[in-house]
Motif scaffolding. Structure first.
Motif, PDB file in Angstrom:
ATOM      1  N   MET A 157       0.808  -1.171  -0.103  1.00 26.27           N
ATOM      2  CA  MET A 157      -0.104  -0.151   0.202  1.00 26.27           C
ATOM      3  C   MET A 157       0.789   1.209  -0.082  1.00 26.27           C
ATOM      4  SD  MET A 157      -2.786  -1.578   2.737  1.00 26.27           S
ATOM      5  CE  MET A 157      -3.670  -0.014   2.995  1.00 26.27           C
ATOM      6  N   ALA A 158       1.913   1.265   0.787  1.00 28.25           N
ATOM      7  CA  ALA A 158       2.787   2.507   0.922  1.00 28.25           C
ATOM      8  C   ALA A 158       3.620   2.803  -0.370  1.00 28.25           C
ATOM      9  CB  ALA A 158       3.781   2.320   2.079  1.00 28.25           C
ATOM     10  N   ALA A 159       3.897   1.714  -1.352  1.00 27.80           N
ATOM     11  CA  ALA A 159       4.484   1.707  -2.526  1.00 27.80           C
ATOM     12  C   ALA A 159       3.651   2.958  -3.431  1.00 27.80           C
ATOM     13  CB  ALA A 159       4.649   0.377  -3.131  1.00 27.80           C
ATOM     14  N   ASP A 160       2.355   2.956  -3.274  1.00 28.40           N
ATOM     15  CA  ASP A 160       1.467   3.542  -4.258  1.00 28.40           C
ATOM     16  C   ASP A 160       0.735   4.691  -3.462  1.00 28.40           C
ATOM     17  OD1 ASP A 160       2.200   2.224  -6.440  1.00 28.40           O
ATOM     18  OD2 ASP A 160       0.796   0.745  -5.881  1.00 28.40           O
ATOM     19  N   ASP A 161       0.896   4.887  -2.129  1.00 26.10           N
ATOM     20  CA  ASP A 161       0.083   5.914  -1.443  1.00 26.10           C
ATOM     21  C   ASP A 161       0.830   6.744  -0.842  1.00 26.10           C
ATOM     22  OD1 ASP A 161      -1.325   7.183   0.771  1.00 26.10           O
ATOM     23  OD2 ASP A 161      -2.748   5.550   0.924  1.00 26.10           O
ATOM     24  N   ALA A 162       1.201   7.908  -1.380  1.00 24.93           N
ATOM     25  CA  ALA A 162       1.860   9.077  -0.865  1.00 24.93           C
ATOM     26  C   ALA A 162       1.728   9.321   0.625  1.00 24.93           C
ATOM     27  CB  ALA A 162       1.895  10.291  -1.686  1.00 24.93           C
ATOM     28  N   ASP A 163       0.463   9.546   1.054  1.00 24.45           N
ATOM     29  CA  ASP A 163       0.261  10.139   2.346  1.00 24.45           C
ATOM     30  C   ASP A 163       0.619   8.717   3.399  1.00 24.45           C
ATOM     31  OD1 ASP A 163      -0.918  12.312   1.488  1.00 24.45           O
ATOM     32  OD2 ASP A 163      -2.801  11.569   1.396  1.00 24.45           O
ATOM     33  N   LEU A 164       0.345   7.652   3.195  1.00 26.29           N
ATOM     34  CA  LEU A 164       0.629   6.519   3.848  1.00 26.29           C
ATOM     35  C   LEU A 164       2.252   6.329   4.144  1.00 26.29           C
ATOM     36  CD1 LEU A 164      -0.244   3.933   5.611  1.00 26.29           C
ATOM     37  CD2 LEU A 164      -0.213   2.761   3.439  1.00 26.29           C
ATOM     38  N   ALA A 165       2.860   6.399   2.836  1.00 28.86           N
ATOM     39  CA  ALA A 165       4.397   6.265   2.854  1.00 28.86           C
ATOM     40  C   ALA A 165       4.984   7.514   3.551  1.00 28.86           C
ATOM     41  CB  ALA A 165       4.909   6.299   1.478  1.00 28.86           C
ATOM     42  N   ARG A 166       4.338   8.722   3.574  1.00 27.33           N
ATOM     43  CA  ARG A 166       4.844   9.869   4.096  1.00 27.33           C
ATOM     44  C   ARG A 166       4.766   9.486   5.791  1.00 27.33           C
ATOM     45  NH1 ARG A 166       6.053  15.337   2.590  1.00 27.33           N
ATOM     46  NH2 ARG A 166       5.395  14.721   0.481  1.00 27.33           N
ATOM     47  N   ALA A 167       3.506   9.046   6.236  1.00 24.67           N
ATOM     48  CA  ALA A 167       3.257   8.659   7.737  1.00 24.67           C
ATOM     49  C   ALA A 167       4.224   7.790   8.082  1.00 24.67           C
ATOM     50  CB  ALA A 167       1.880   8.218   7.742  1.00 24.67           C
ATOM     51  N   ILE A 168       4.546   6.678   7.400  1.00 24.57           N
ATOM     52  CA  ILE A 168       5.563   5.644   8.070  1.00 24.57           C
ATOM     53  C   ILE A 168       6.686   6.435   7.910  1.00 24.57           C
ATOM     54  CG2 ILE A 168       6.840   3.705   7.216  1.00 24.57           C
ATOM     55  CD1 ILE A 168       4.055   2.816   5.811  1.00 24.57           C
ATOM     56  N   ALA A 169       7.307   7.247   7.188  1.00 27.48           N
ATOM     57  CA  ALA A 169       8.622   7.819   7.095  1.00 27.48           C
ATOM     58  C   ALA A 169       8.524   8.744   8.501  1.00 27.48           C
ATOM     59  CB  ALA A 169       9.051   8.666   5.882  1.00 27.48           C
ATOM     60  N   ARG A 170       7.662   9.665   8.534  1.00 26.51           N
ATOM     61  CA  ARG A 170       7.355  10.346   9.773  1.00 26.51           C
ATOM     62  C   ARG A 170       7.794   9.684  10.850  1.00 26.51           C
ATOM     63  NH1 ARG A 170       2.963  13.000   7.385  1.00 26.51           N
ATOM     64  NH2 ARG A 170       1.762  11.701   8.651  1.00 26.51           N
ATOM     65  N   ALA A 171       6.967   8.591  11.287  1.00 26.43           N
ATOM     66  CA  ALA A 171       7.252   7.433  12.252  1.00 26.43           C
ATOM     67  C   ALA A 171       8.726   7.248  12.597  1.00 26.43           C
ATOM     68  CB  ALA A 171       6.366   6.410  12.368  1.00 26.43           C
TER      69      ALA A 171
END
Lengths: 255, 255, 255, 255
Positions: A118-132
């Protein structure tokens, strides 16, 4: 030329064993350790940390959805971005504590299963993970495929990124993995996969199913350990790379 | 004279709410935060960290058995000591990561429920927990009742210890809590409990049911927040102490 | 004219309480009992069965995804249709055994949360659920909204269907619920909701947000019990219906 | 002479496999199926039911503590007797529904792990379990060792009982199993175990470590399938019995 070999492990749970972690830890240079949400438990994590340390293998957290029943492979929708951040931080921290206790150190993070897809394609999700990841430890390296939202998110929040390729998977013309449901998506011949791994490293590129050469960053090759065949393939990849003079080392040594 | 007020919180889970953490965080000085094994989840933990930070309340990890169904109150036997160490470290680390992300810091550890009760009397178990705490962060303070194996374990492994008393519980002649199943074990009158708290702090001692005065270390008084009456009692304890000139502050400031 | 009032209950879990089931069981005629996957546990189920029996309330199984952390509200994708069948059968059977033990009987099935939302639109999923229900007990009544795939699936596999309406929710011109994220999707005024419930029953139709009258089967009205306001609204609906001479009884008496 | 061979199976969970159920189902006559609390899940249960039916093997429920992490082997104290009843009924019902769906039928109940060990000696606990079994279906047969509280409980509540012996375990002079922690407690030689099984059946007795012959009811012999060696031993037991003319059949045919 140098490259890292990474694999997902520590995926046993309670009385259930999965994979041949001991064999794999003699081959790979970076281990992605399940953190108890989709697989693994505190005891498995502690044992994995100890074994990785004994074999000089770098470790990273492998956070996934809290979905033991589905092994983190089921897509789960409904968590807010801050929920995702909290889940990610929780899992990293749990492994950090066990690493500290075991005299080791968590150096990277690679997302697991459905969360990764999911995070490969979802910028918001990827950003949330990276922030964490950054909030827990800004020196952590995020493992991501070139061209994915996870790679962009790492850059956006200021995390170092280790670029990953898959020697046993076919690529689309846009540099993404061909879905496992397609014929030819997964390669099974160890010699072919080993040759492909070496070609990728030498070219700094992946070749798509239709023959296009796509230049990508390559820091680490993902190998597997869930069957005797998988272990043999991982060993073949390593041997081929070593024979060609490629230095095989944890990506943390150059990133 | 100075004393800390501590309470267990962050015990909501998913859609289920428990306790009035907001009210409690306006009263207490140290919060023991559930870590997802017997209660709490990453989102609850993150919210608890944020609220505690906003109110200047110190936080600690509150590890328990992995027993959501039993809220960590069921005695579970069969884990090895190294299992217990791994479970304890995992829970502390998970909270540490969320604390770091929230700009706060985990300063202490207090065991929960059945794990705490068992560790009070079982030297090996207490030692395993203390080892795990020290391995994760040797500056962590272990909260324990005077005279218990947990207090001895803290000393044995070289951890600082915050000594805890209960103003609303009756004590045996040996300085242990009277079992909740006994009549008179739990006191319900806020004024009486508040007076008792002050007397304990002034005397540096608890008084047993049969009137014996037992000198004990007192760093922190445990209060509760799981009912409107509990919140009122906690407020009464605080008011009584403050009116008598007792400084109420997180024990981390003197331990 | 007659109608049933149904509500979801038995949603407490372990030490956590949710809803005022006792109050609700004095109002409703059919209870949808959570089965331990998204809420509820064997003890809560046993207590709910006993209370429903004591108050003469019919009971049904309320299966959902195995997602305690998300209360069954998260969309989970990745289970095969036969997985869904097995999960559904498991939950129904668990409640049947507790009902038998409590001298009661499971008469219907209503899906919960994300599983229900997905099955409303996904014919294959709806059919899998209906197959499971029928395989466990072909006399079970499936609760479904008119026009949904669940209604069609009940017909296709040969299950009786109880048609459900929501008095406190706005309807689209196609007879579906307006998403909760839209303004005006949920009605909060008890008198308005009660009047709407009566109008629905009298007309045998729901009225959409833009004023269209859509004839639908109406066997049962869903009411809620998760707040004092919800209980009051459920009571208002019942009073309004009774005052207008509508017979309020379990739908099992006419389906 | 006739005897049943029973084994615990359906102990896989999600992505994790345990035991070689297919091989075992070609040997045994009664299968004890895990019900999702300590092992198994709805999909595993459905598959186990189907395979058992295809091979003509009788099935029973194998309820345990809700302890996936500990595989039901950890002693858990703190549940009330009515909690135990509810948990037991829940698990039986879940399997019954999957059996009904699969065209099979649950004919017996055998408790698992720590729950079984505790119930062997705790009359109240054994009685609670027996009450739950009877409440769900009074025709269910309870599997228990001669001389245990579970055997007495079956008689007390009016359940039929299948008496179980272990050919690969040493017995104490009082007819109980020697603890696994003692040397010689578990026998590993297939021929010796097979000969022992035949001797038990022929004598209607077990022989203790110190040579005493203890007459016991013998309806079923427990065999295992969690390793290649275990499967071979189970096959050896069956061959030995068959060669001696012992009829091997599900105990439900004579109890």
């Amino acid at each position: 030329m140098r490259v890292d070999l990474n694999s997902d492990l520590g995926e046993s749970f309670g009385a259930w064993t999965m994979g041949d972690d001991a064999a794999l830890l003699s081959i790979i240079t970076s281990a992605n350790v399940a953190c108890g949400f989709h697989a693994g438990d505190p005891m498995v994590m502690a044992a994995t940390v100890a074994e990785a340390k004994a074999k000089g293998v770098a470790i990273g957290a492998h956070p996934g959805f809290n979905d033991l029943a589905g092994f983190g492979r089921r897509v789960i929708r409904g968590d807010s971005l801050s929920d995702i951040e909290a889940m990610t931080a929780y899992q990293i921290g749990a492994l950090q504590a066990l690493a500290t206790r075991g005299g080791h150190r968590v150096g990277h993070v690679k997302t697991h299963g459905a969360l990764a897809n999911m995070a490969a394609d979802d910028a918001d999700l990827a950003r949330a993970i990276a922030r964490a990841v950054k909030a827990v430890d800004p020196s952590l390296i995020l493992v991501a495929m070139a061209g994915t939202e996870q790679e962009r998110a790492a850059e956006a929040v200021g995390l170092k990124c280790a670029h990953e390729v898959f020697a046993d998977r076919a690529y689309t013309p846009t540099g993404r993995l061909v879905s496992r449901s397609q014929p030819g998506a997964v390669l099974h011949d160890p010699e072919m996969v080993a040759a492909r791994a070496l070609a990728m490293v030498q070219a700094g590129a992946v070749t798509s199913m239709d023959g296009q050469v796509i230049p990508v960053g390559i820091d680490t090759i993902c190998v597997h350990g869930d069957s005797p065949g998988a272990i043999a393939m991982a060993a073949a990849v390593k041997a081929k790379l070593a024979a060609a003079g490629v230095t095989i080392a944890a990506f943390s040594s150059w990133i």
